[in-house]
Design a protein around this motif. Structure first.
Motif, short mmCIF file in Angstrom:
data_model
loop_
_atom_site.label_atom_id
_atom_site.label_comp_id
_atom_site.label_asym_id
_atom_site.label_seq_id
_atom_site.Cartn_x
_atom_site.Cartn_y
_atom_site.Cartn_z
N GLU A 1 0.82 -1.21 0.00
CA GLU A 1 0.00 0.00 0.00
C GLU A 1 0.86 1.26 0.00
O GLU A 1 0.48 2.28 -0.56
N ARG A 2 2.03 1.15 0.61
CA ARG A 2 2.89 2.34 0.68
C ARG A 2 3.59 2.64 -0.64
O ARG A 2 4.07 3.74 -0.84
N HIS A 3 3.73 1.64 -1.46
CA HIS A 3 4.44 1.81 -2.74
C HIS A 3 5.81 2.44 -2.56
O HIS A 3 6.16 3.41 -3.23
N GLY A 4 6.53 1.92 -1.64
CA GLY A 4 7.90 2.40 -1.46
C GLY A 4 8.00 3.58 -0.54
O GLY A 4 9.10 4.07 -0.31
N GLY A 5 6.87 4.06 -0.03
CA GLY A 5 6.93 5.18 0.89
C GLY A 5 7.71 4.78 2.14
O GLY A 5 7.57 3.68 2.64
N GLY A 6 8.58 5.68 2.58
CA GLY A 6 9.37 5.38 3.77
C GLY A 6 10.69 4.70 3.44
O GLY A 6 11.52 4.53 4.31
N LEU A 7 10.85 4.32 2.19
CA LEU A 7 12.13 3.74 1.78
C LEU A 7 12.83 4.74 0.87
O LEU A 7 12.24 5.18 -0.12
#
Lengths: 521, 501
Positions: free
Chosen positions: B201-207
């Motif tokens: 769900e984050r699609h790479g958010g936070g990385l």
């Protein structure tokens, strides 16, 4: 720790140190049992000695273990004892508990009577008439029990030592009995004595390094207390050379004990030559103890110097993993192979040390416990596979073991898979714990090397499995001798390996709680 | 809960076989029937899962189970099924069941039937679990569970070179999974969670971009060994050739899909920026794999080896689809997965049957004229070959066609010229694929029967062989004629995974 001040020393009097006997009871019990054991050797008649020594040793270890649990249970242990010489804290108690349990399991192997592992009389020259006589008289060496208890006592003290001098004493107390024990194998005595001499010479050498390092650090900080050294280094007091040289020399001494490359040369020879129960003791308890001491020194004493020692530790961890795994491939002797595998595992454990975090500490603690049980189990299986000349140590003799006794071969295969770190075994959980801590600590390249090394390591574990299950058995192959004590040790090792693989949560929690406050300083 | 039962049934089945043979199911025949029964129940459960699956919302994780297993290392027992995993679950259960059915009359020789049955059941647990797991660590655990049983199956029941092949298989895959583990760790540590749904769900958010690039290459390398992607494929021909029929069918039919499934489920959604960076390279290696596989097939002399190399090419198409990062391409990849599982599973069954009858898989030794000497077997072989070369109307066509279509219009962030070139080369590979399958048919099924075989009577296919082949034929036709069946399932979840909304 409060009372030392109360005693007002008259001139010329030596102030009596304040000792918290209750806090140090596990160590004291083990040492006391060791001394009692010596007395038994001196006073009891020969037929009685074995019958007294074995229950005494079991009782001592068990009592010490129970006391350790009580100590950990009653209150959050986090203080120094014996005038600051020894630390009593979560990690130390965890390590001591682990050492005691592992020593109990090793004792099962050492006390095994149906397949004698120890020479009848150590002083009799190999092949001499005296040896013949002592053999035919049916003498059993019982000095091994007090020796072992002294070694275990030293192992308990080693990770607890809060100053370098105590640590050195502990190092010697644990090492000297082990040097002797290594030379007591019943079969292949020359090999065993050679191992003992090698271990002694190299060990003495490394002790000297340790001592020299301690001296330099004393010169730098004006104290041997780890916390003082840390405080001085934190202030950036001068004499950088002294400090770094001291750390380097001290590290040599510690890394030698745990067999990290390039100080690993003794391990294969000693593991191979020593009586297998003693090998099991060294591979599990000594490793735990040495890692405990290493962790304390680096997490307490040199914590502020992380940026200085970490690069070196990276290097040591990498070559330890790679050399251990690669050289193991060429081994043809089971015990030597397990020795190199132990070197590789020391490397994996070092990645947890490099992490220098709470997670790294708890991961290392868990890994040590898990690996200790697996390796004791593996060595216990080695003692079971015997032919006319004693243990069938050569790999080719194990061919077709899987057809002859599928259960034992299956169990050994399981231990090997656990060491290779296949999921649902304790080896995987442990590796995962230290590797994730290392990634968290920014050591991803180290972890990449680690997983590649464990894949290489898997190669030789699988090779042994192939030999056992897919080769045709020799006509005069070894037979499997199952005796109750050894079988119990194997069963314990197997159970723990499975449980820590499938349901690791309680022990992980325990290690996490133990590491929650890190080391006392 | 039904997912849990689906996993528990084969596991319990395998564990029950630990009971002493004298008391529980004495005799090989009973054990084989038991295998059919247990895998049959598992297949039924998989079909029930498909039946109760809400086809209106295939992008939603359904039938979820989420329990803490070992919170200290963030291991959760988290299962669920969506449109991406459902077809693979059914395929796995089906192929395992067909393998057991096949084994009733055609047991491989090499070891005790009891052990083989237990191993294949454990294998099934691992395969199903891999497709059902929604926790990165759980995924990895199941991914690894497959290794040891498959290793033993190859090493005990395989052909002449089984030892080396089994060795190669386990070493390659262990090395791959080690790298995969580092990638997963990197993601877990940086994102703070191992939950695949949350990560997707984050699609790479936070990385960070750097982490994503590293994580994608590590995870990708680990999965690429399994797929296998050229040049990491060299374990595959040996393993497939030496494995017994059951082993080859499951290896090609299911195990390879674990790699591509991992790409779609983990690598793409978790590290989209990393995917953008590496996609052209992935595409390049995929295309090389397509052409290399086809050329290698043209040079093969052994039937099983030829089919094995054809897998390298087919999986190349699947990877090409993934590399486009578009819904069309990824749908094509998932479609290709299923199609390849059905067709190559069938091909390996047939290759096993040929080997059993002729005693060899060597194309020269087989001679020709199978249509005369064993008409039914030859008919099936023709059907499977034609399906595999991608004849329109059969399952193999859609996966390849859509993958090429996807490459014609790759994701906006990707260099279009490069991908169009890939498409052209890939199309050439498709032509070469047709060439080697037609060459195979020309050499084996057509032509006159060899002199020395003229009088030999070849047994007709047995009922258990028909039972194993016919479902695969029907499904190949069904999926080929009605591709919507699969595409409807995968389209919505692929959009979700790619972040298209």
């Amino acid at each position: 720790m409060s009372a030392g001040v109360h005693i007002i020393a008259a001139p010329g009097d030596i102030p009596a140190p304040h000792i918290e006997y209750g806090q140090l009871a596990p160590m004291l019990i083990v040492f006391g049992v060791a001394v009692l054991g010596v007395l038994v050797e001196a006073l009891a008649g020969r037929p009685w000695r074995y019958r007294i020594q074995v229950p005494l040793a079991f009782a001592g270890l068990l009592a010490a273990f129970v006391w350790t649990i009580v100590l950990a249970w009653r209150h959050e242990p986090f203080h120094v004892a014996a005038m600051g010489a020894l630390g009593v804290d979560g990690p130390t108690l965890f390590l001591q508990g682990t050492i005691l349990v592992l020593a109990l399991v090793s004792l099962l192997l050492i006390a095994e009577r149906s397949a004698a592992h120890f020479t009848a009389q150590a002083s009799a020259l190999p092949g001499s008439e005296a040896e013949q006589q002592s053999m035919s008289a049916g003498i059993t060496q019982t000095e091994i029990f007090p020796l072992m208890m002294f070694a275990v006592g030293g192992m308990l003290m080693f990770p607890a030592s809060n100053d370098l001098l105590t640590m050195f004493v502990a190092l010697e107390v644990l090492s000297l009995p082990l040097y002797l024990l290594c030379g007591l194998a019943r079969r292949r005595r020359l090999l065993s004595q050679e191992a003992a001499v090698k271990y002694f010479l190299l060990g003495a050498f490394s002790s000297a390094f340790f001592l020299y390092g301690a001296a330099l650090l004393y010169g730098y900080a004006g104290s041997v207390r780890l916390s003082d050294i840390s405080a001085q280094a934190g202030q950036g007091a001068g004499g950088e050379t002294l400090l770094l040289a001291g750390i380097a020399l001290l590290s040599v001494g510690l890394l030698f004990k745990l067999g990290a490359v390039p100080f690993h040369m003794w391990k294969p020879d000693v593991y191979q030559g020593a009586p297998t129960p003693i090998t099991a003791l060294m591979a599990s308890c000594t490793l735990v103890s040495a890692f405990g001491a290493l962790l304390r020194v680096y997490y307490v004493g040199f914590e502020t110097l992380r940026w200085d020692w970490r690069p070196a530790m990276w290097g040591v961890a990498i070559i330890t993993m790679v050399v251990g795994a690669v050289v193991a491939i060429t081994q043809t002797d089971i015990k030597r192979m397990l020795a190199y595998s132990s070197i590789a595992h020391a490397g994996f454990l070092l990645t947890g040390v490099v992490a220098t975090s709470r997670q790294g500490l708890s991961g290392t603690l868990f890994y040590l416990a898990a690996y200790g049980f697996t390796t004791i189990g593996a060595f216990a299986v080695v003692t079971m596979v015997r032919d006319a000349g004693g243990e069938a140590a050569h790999l080719s003799r194990w061919a077709g073991l899987g057809r002859r006794s599928p259960v034992i071969a299956g169990v050994f295969a399981f231990f090997l898979l656990a060491m290779a770190g296949i999921p649902l075994t304790s080896g995987f959980t442990g590796k995962f714990a230290v590797f994730s801590a290392a990634v968290d600590g920014g050591a991803t390249p180290l972890v990449v090397v680690g997983v590649l090394a464990s894949a290489i390591a898997a190669f030789f574990y699988v090779r042994v499995i192939v030999v056992m299950f897919f080769s045709d058995p020799e006509a005069d192959g070894p037979s499997v001798v199952v005796s109750p004590a050894t079988a119990t040790a194997v069963a314990l090792g197997l159970t723990v390996t499975v449980v820590l693989g499938v349901l690791p949560q309680p022990v992980l929690d325990l290690a996490g709680t133990a590491a929650s406050q890190m080391f006392v300083r | 809960m039904i997912l849990l039962v689906t996993l528990a049934v084969p596991l319990a089945g395998a564990l029950l076989l630990l009971l002493p043979g004298a008391r529980f199911l004495p005799g090989d025949a009973a054990v084989r029937r038991y295998g059919v029964a247990v895998s049959g129940v598992t297949l039924l459960l998989a079909l029930v899962t498909a039946a109760v699956f809400d086809h209106g919302e295939p992008h939603r994780m359904q039938q979820g189970v989420d329990w803490a297993w070992a919170p200290a290392i963030d291991l959760r027992f988290h299962l669920g099924v969506d449109g991406v995993s459902l077809p693979l679950v059914v395929l796995t259960a089906l192929l395992t069941f067909l393998c057991f059915v096949h084994m009733v009359r055609h047991p491989p020789s090499g070891g005790p039937a009891r052990l083989l049955t237990a191993l294949v059941l454990v294998l099934e647990v691992g395969m199903l679990g891999t497709f059902l797991a929604l926790d990165l660590l759980l995924f990895f655990v199941f991914f690894e569970v497959v290794l040891i049983p498959m290793y033993v199956v190859i090493a005990l029941w395989g052909g002449a070179g089984r030892r080396a092949a089994a060795y190669k298989f386990i070493l390659y895959t262990l090395l791959g999974s080690g790298v995969l583990l580092v990638g997963l760790l990197l993601v877990a540590v940086n994102a703070g969670t191992l939950d695949m749904v949350a990560l997707a769900e984050r699609h790479g958010g936070g990385l960070s971009r750097g982490v994503q690039i590293t994580a994608f290459v590590l995870i990708g390398l680990g999965l690429a060994v399994k797929v296998p992607m050229w040049p990491l494929h060299t374990w595959l021909p040996d393993a497939h050739t030496e494995a017994p029929t059951v082993g080859s069918v499951l290896l090609a039919g299911v195990l390879l899909k674990m790699g591509t499934y991992g790409f779609v489920r983990i690598a793409l959604p978790v590290a989209p920026e990393g995917a953008q960076v590496w996609a052209p390279w992935l595409g390049l290696l995929a295309v090389i794999g397509i052409v290399y596989g086809a050329l290698a097939c043209l040079a093969q002399r052994d039937l099983k080896r030829l089919i094995a190399y054809s897998s390298v090419g087919h999986m190349g198409f699947v990877l090409l689809g993934i590399a486009t990062l578009t819904p069309v391409g990824v749908n094509a990849a998932l479609f290709g997965n299923i199609a390849h599982g059905l067709i190559t599973g069938l091909l390996f069954f047939l290759a096993g049957a040929v080997k059993e009858r002729y005693g060899t898989g060597d194309l020269a030794a087989l001679g020709g004229g199978m249509l005369t000497s064993a008409p039914r077997l030859a008919a099936f072989l023709t059907f499977a070959s034609v399906a595999s070369l991608g004849l329109p109307g059969l399952a193999g066509f859609w996966g390849e066609m859509l993958a090429l279509l996807g490459a014609y219009r790759p994701d906006g962030g990707l260099p279009r010229e490069t991908f169009v070139t890939f498409m052209a080369v890939g199309a050439l590979g498709a032509v070469l694929t047709a060439a080697y399958f037609l060459r195979l048919l020309a050499r084996v099924t057509h032509g006159p029967v060899a002199e020395d075989r003229r009088d030999a009577v070849l047994p007709a296919p047995t009922s258990s062989e028909y039972a194993a082949w016919v479902p695969l034929v029907i499904l190949t036709l069904l999926v080929g004629l009605w591709p919507k069946l699969l595409l409807d399932l995968t389209t919505a979840p692929v959009r979700t995974l790619l972040g298209g909304g």
